[in-house]
Scaffold this motif. Structure first.
Motif, mmCIF file in Angstrom:
data_model
loop_
_atom_site.group_PDB
_atom_site.id
_atom_site.type_symbol
_atom_site.label_atom_id
_atom_site.label_comp_id
_atom_site.label_asym_id
_atom_site.label_seq_id
_atom_site.Cartn_x
_atom_site.Cartn_y
_atom_site.Cartn_z
ATOM 1 N N MET A 160 29.663 44.236 51.883
ATOM 2 C CA MET A 160 28.431 44.697 52.534
ATOM 3 C C MET A 160 27.664 45.641 51.622
ATOM 4 O O MET A 160 26.433 45.604 51.567
ATOM 5 C CB MET A 160 28.762 45.397 53.855
ATOM 6 C CG MET A 160 29.071 44.458 54.992
ATOM 7 S SD MET A 160 27.719 43.293 55.313
ATOM 8 C CE MET A 160 26.546 44.353 56.140
ATOM 9 N N LEU B 138 25.860 43.566 48.966
ATOM 10 C CA LEU B 138 24.712 42.855 49.549
ATOM 11 C C LEU B 138 23.583 43.826 49.881
ATOM 12 O O LEU B 138 22.411 43.547 49.650
ATOM 13 C CB LEU B 138 25.151 42.103 50.817
ATOM 14 C CG LEU B 138 26.113 40.936 50.578
ATOM 15 C CD1 LEU B 138 26.633 40.402 51.907
ATOM 16 C CD2 LEU B 138 25.436 39.827 49.786
ATOM 17 N N PHE B 139 23.961 44.962 50.416
ATOM 18 C CA PHE B 139 22.964 45.969 50.790
ATOM 19 C C PHE B 139 22.231 46.468 49.546
ATOM 20 O O PHE B 139 21.007 46.621 49.535
ATOM 21 C CB PHE B 139 23.653 47.140 51.505
ATOM 22 C CG PHE B 139 22.754 47.860 52.463
ATOM 23 C CD1 PHE B 139 22.822 47.608 53.820
ATOM 24 C CD2 PHE B 139 21.821 48.781 52.017
ATOM 25 C CE1 PHE B 139 21.978 48.264 54.714
ATOM 26 C CE2 PHE B 139 20.976 49.436 52.894
ATOM 27 C CZ PHE B 139 21.052 49.180 54.254
ATOM 28 N N ALA C 298 19.747 43.922 48.510
ATOM 29 C CA ALA C 298 18.602 43.872 49.425
ATOM 30 C C ALA C 298 17.660 45.052 49.193
ATOM 31 O O ALA C 298 16.442 44.926 49.293
ATOM 32 C CB ALA C 298 19.099 43.853 50.870
ATOM 33 N N LEU D 72 20.151 41.709 56.228
ATOM 34 C CA LEU D 72 21.577 41.361 56.310
ATOM 35 C C LEU D 72 21.963 40.914 57.717
ATOM 36 O O LEU D 72 22.753 39.988 57.890
ATOM 37 C CB LEU D 72 22.450 42.544 55.876
ATOM 38 C CG LEU D 72 22.312 42.940 54.404
ATOM 39 C CD1 LEU D 72 23.402 43.920 54.022
ATOM 40 C CD2 LEU D 72 22.401 41.722 53.493
ATOM 41 N N ALA E 243 27.327 37.603 54.499
ATOM 42 C CA ALA E 243 28.489 38.502 54.516
ATOM 43 C C ALA E 243 29.782 37.692 54.458
ATOM 44 O O ALA E 243 30.731 38.066 53.762
ATOM 45 C CB ALA E 243 28.451 39.367 55.766
#
Lengths: 405, 95
Positions: free
Chosen positions: A335, A338-339, A342, A392, A399
């Motif tokens: 996470m 990915l965060f 983003a 997300l 995820a």
């Protein structure tokens, strides 16, 4: 067996991270637009992870002083502090740092990393013991290793645990306690008053690394030790030029009468070239700004509180009270990666911090605030968090795809 | 090491109070329910990074009121070695 076999796990993790998007540890700033903005991948991006706390990297006075130093003294010193690498500039900065902090002596090193390596390996050897806070920076761990001293970790920010470990120690050995003012990952503050009392009661001297708090905390910018009224209890004060001082280099200051001997005993001081004239002149100019421009600290703290409040309101899990480092805890490594992607997509560069090596194996998005951020930029950072969160949430398969991370 | 040899060696620690206490301390760190024996490699088999290993050792230190220097911790790989290190430090041989 190949030399690189040991990195197979690292390689596998790196491949997974790259599958999730960009390389978080290979970002290139193509052009610097301002202390708070740069061009990354051809796009204007807000810098929210640069440790440029006072925003002085492009300060007019600092840039001019650095340019003049290059013209007068050249691009490099080509020598160790011990040989031909000590110029008037280095001496003058040492005197200015000592005067500002209220110590007899300050010693300039080539980076913040070597300041800790140099101070620790100069002060302690295999006959001594060093007690370090468990969350201390890698440069402190490495400095302890280089010193050869028996190094004992104590629980983060616990004066009680430190006292217990000092009691267990052999009374006959030299003892040094090492802590930081503000910890760089979570942005939390050390209870220096309690730690200093425990250290001295246990027969140890105290070193405080104020790398992230120098110029940022305290009425006159002398760090957490000043803010807590314990400057006189800090035996060795280390710091860096690469944060509020907007340059590169490091220092250690002390009142100890034999402190200067470290210059001829500390290998990280002796066996590397001294900082370039431009670096020293830049740091000298920034030190003047710290002394004369209290408004910089005021802006920094206003920005820090604004960002902390906005992210808290969005419901993020924040690691500490408001400070110029705002760390957001994500549920896991995947996470966080990915965060981070983003956020960059939304025009904000932050730091990604994932295990191994983070305190409590936390996965974090780490932000550092600058006095040079405008309120609009702070609000844009908060908006990017909202956008990243929404992005997300709309793609749960993302995820899942990276869950192996 | 052969399995038979490992089993013989586990038997010699089965009644060791320090070993048994260490097994209890390891449990919360054993997220994948690996079967713990004296020869279990703490970092690789429990998938702990170096900081997590040092945090785990802190728990053991508190049980026995001892402190391990970091350089001693970095040489400990197995549960057996951790057990022996506790015995050694209690006898005053390290630190």
């Amino acid at each position: 067996m190949s030399l690189f076999d040991k990195y197979k796990g690292l390689e596998a993790q790196r491949e997974l991270i790259l599958k999730a998007g960009r390389d978080p540890f290979g970002v290139c700033l193509e052009k610097i637009v301002s202390p708070t903005q740069a061009i990354i991948e051809g796009r204007q991006t807000i810098l929210a992870g640069s440790n440029n706390y006072l925003g002085l990297t492009l300060d007019e006075g600092g840039v001019k002083a650095a340019q003049q130093a290059v013209a007068d003294f050249g691009t490099g010193t080509t020598g160790s502090r011990l040989a031909n690498g000590t110029y008037d500039l280095h001496r003058d900065l040492e005197a200015a740092l000592a005067d500002f902090l209220g110590y007899k002596t300050a010693m300039v090193f080539s980076t913040g990393y070597t300041a800790n390596l140099g101070a620790l390996s100069g002060l302690a050897n295999a006959d001594d013991m060093i007690f370090i806070d468990s969350d201390c920076h890698a440069s402190i761990y490495d400095g302890c290793k280089l010193s050869g001293a028996s190094t004992i970790r104590f629980r983060h920010n616990s004066a009680e645990d430190l006292a217990k470990r000092l009691r267990r120690a052999d009374a006959g050995r030299g003892k040094l306690v090492v802590v930081e003012g503000m910890y760089s990952m979570f942005g939390d503050i050390a209870p220096l008053d309690e730690l200093a009392a425990a250290a001295h009661e246990g027969g140890a001297m105290l070193m405080v690394d104020e790398a992230h708090s120098f110029g940022v905390f305290g009425d006159t910018g002398r760090g957490v030790a000043e803010a807590q009224g314990v400057m006189d209890q800090v035996d060795f004060y280390t710091g860096t030029f690469s944060k509020s001082l907007a340059s590169i280099g490091g220092f250690c200051a002390s009142n100890h009468e034999m402190f200067d001997l470290i210059r001829v005993a500390s290998r990280p001081y002796m066996f590397t070239a001294s900082p370039a004239p431009s670096s020293i002149a830049g740091a000298r100019s920034a030190l003047r700004a710290i002394r004369e421009r209290k408004d910089l600290r005021e802006s920094l703290w206003k920005n820090a509180r604004r960002l902390h409040a906005a992210l808290a309101e969005q419901g993020h899990d924040l690691c500490a009270d408001p400070s110029p480092v705002v760390a957001v805890r994500l549920p896991d490594r995947a996470m966080a990666v990915l965060f981070w992607n983003a956020l960059l997509e939304a025009g904000v560069y932050a730091n990604l911090a994932i295990p191994p090596g983070t305190p409590n194996s936390a996965s974090l998005i780490r932000l550092s605030v600058s006095a040079a951020h405008t309120f609009d930029e702070i609000d844009a950072i908060a908006d990017a968090f909202k956008a990243a969160q929404a992005h997300l949430a709309s793609m749960p398969e993302l995820a899942e795809a990276t869950a192996a991370l | 090491m052969s399995t038979a040899n490992a089993q013989t060696k586990s038997a010699d620690l089965a009644d060791d109070l320090v070993y048994r206490r260490i097994l209890q301390t390891l449990e919360p760190f054993n997220q994948h329910n690996v079967k713990l024996t004296p020869e279990t490699d703490i970092a690789t088999e429990l998938e702990l990074d170096s900081i997590a290993v040092m945090d785990l050792v802190m728990e053991v230190e508190d049980v026995y009121d001892i402190s391990f220097p970091i350089n001693v911790i970095s040489e400990i790989r197995t549960v057996r070695e951790l057990t022996e290190a506790v015995h050694a430090i209690k006898r005053g041989e390290a630190g």
